[in-house]
Write an enzyme that holds these catalytic residues in place. Structure first.
Site, PDB file in Angstrom:
ATOM      1  N   ASP A   1       0.864  -1.177   0.000  1.00 51.92           N
ATOM      2  CA  ASP A   1       0.000   0.000   0.000  1.00 51.92           C
ATOM      3  C   ASP A   1       0.900   1.227   0.000  1.00 51.92           C
ATOM      4  OD1 ASP A   1      -1.858  -1.975   0.524  1.00 51.92           O
ATOM      5  OD2 ASP A   1      -2.775  -0.948   2.224  1.00 51.92           O
TER       6      ASP A   1
ATOM      7  N   SER B   1       7.742   5.067   5.395  1.00 50.48           N
ATOM      8  CA  SER B   1       8.880   4.397   4.767  1.00 50.48           C
ATOM      9  C   SER B   1       8.677   4.310   3.266  1.00 50.48           C
ATOM     10  CB  SER B   1       9.058   3.004   5.371  1.00 50.48           C
ATOM     11  OG  SER B   1       9.055   3.067   6.790  1.00 50.48           O
TER      12      SER B   1
END
Length: 286
Positions: free
Chosen positions: A106, A247
């Protein structure tokens, strides 16, 4: 399938404004020297692993409108336990048609060409593929190919998977500092993807040649946790996870190995990120 897209410049919130002050002021830059160090990230990680962090879970879910019905039901023992939560079976399904390329996670996706000079621009800052990988050999190999940057936000699912069957080469870790991957930091001229701690591996895939995958750590992310795998891996198999923070996952494909969907290419050219979920079809074999 029609994808949703976002313009990061229009997504600034109070957190972004705070980051902007930190990355663009002299005092903030001095503070960042401390905050982006390994010791601070490790200290933050210990707190996020402890039961003391449990009270911040519910407010976080409410603030970010996270649909918890998609995730396995359990009682979380820490914020990191919540942050690395697993999705329910059937919620993120890969297409196993061999020639189709699916998203490994995602994220907010941007696609770049790797040109003959191995330089590209991310939000106004130039980078070279060689400095990203610290390898001229890799830069030469992927010259003319595509680089896919999957930027994970704190409300995204923070596990990622292999995009094809194949065998995995050795993992190489490049230690660095933990800057945020927020666009504010990138626009301020910080070489985020060169400075941050990252792990590199090459998947010798059945359908897309040698796929370079890079996991990039971010501010307050002390750990990129990749699973210990045997040589052979499968499409859709979990590769690893990030612990607390935003991230990035990067995939690089050699020239003429993959054709990315026109919609995603156009979004990237227009300076928009494309919102994708793990398993979404984003391209096909060239």
């Amino acid at each position: 399938m029609e994808f949703e897209r976002i313009n990061c410049k229009l997504q600034q919130n109070s957190q972004d404004k705070l980051l902007e002050k930190m990355y663009k002021s002299d005092i903030g830059k001095q503070l960042l020297k401390v905050l982006t160090g390994r010791a601070v990230s490790e200290l933050g990680g210990r707190f996020m692993d402890s039961p003391l962090s449990v009270p911040i879970i519910k407010p976080f879910i409410e603030k970010n409108n996270i649909d918890m019905s998609q995730y396995e039901e359990k009682e979380y023992k820490s914020y990191n336990d919540f942050f690395t939560r697993k999705i329910k079976d059937g919620e993120r399904v890969f297409d196993f048609t061999p020639e189709l390329l699916c998203s490994p996670c995602d994220s907010k996706l941007t696609v770049y060409n790797i040109d003959e000079n191995s330089e590209y621009e991310i939000k106004g800052t130039k980078y070279s593929f060689e400095s990203l990988t610290r390898s001229k050999k890799l830069a030469d190999y992927y010259n003319g190919g595509h680089m896919l940057v999957f930027r994970l936000c704190v409300d995204d699912y923070h596990r990622y998977s292999y995009v094809d069957n194949g065998y995995l080469g050795p993992v190489r870790r490049i230690n660095g500092v933990y800057h945020t991957v927020n666009p504010v930091a990138i626009e301020a001229g910080n070489d985020i993807y060169k400075e941050n701690t990252r792990e590199l591996s090459v998947l010798h895939s059945e359908n897309f040649g040698k796929i370079l995958q890079i996991e990039v750590g971010a501010l307050m992310v002390g750990r990129i946790v990749n699973n210990d795998e045997k040589c052979h891996v499968s499409r859709g198999q979990e590769k690893g996870r990030f612990e607390f923070g935003g991230s990035t996952v990067i995939l690089a494909f050699a020239k003429d190995m993959v054709k990315i969907k026109d919609e995603i290419i156009k979004n990237s050219a227009d300076d928009f990120e494309t919102i994708v979920k793990m398993g979404d079809v984003i391209g096909e074999k060239f």
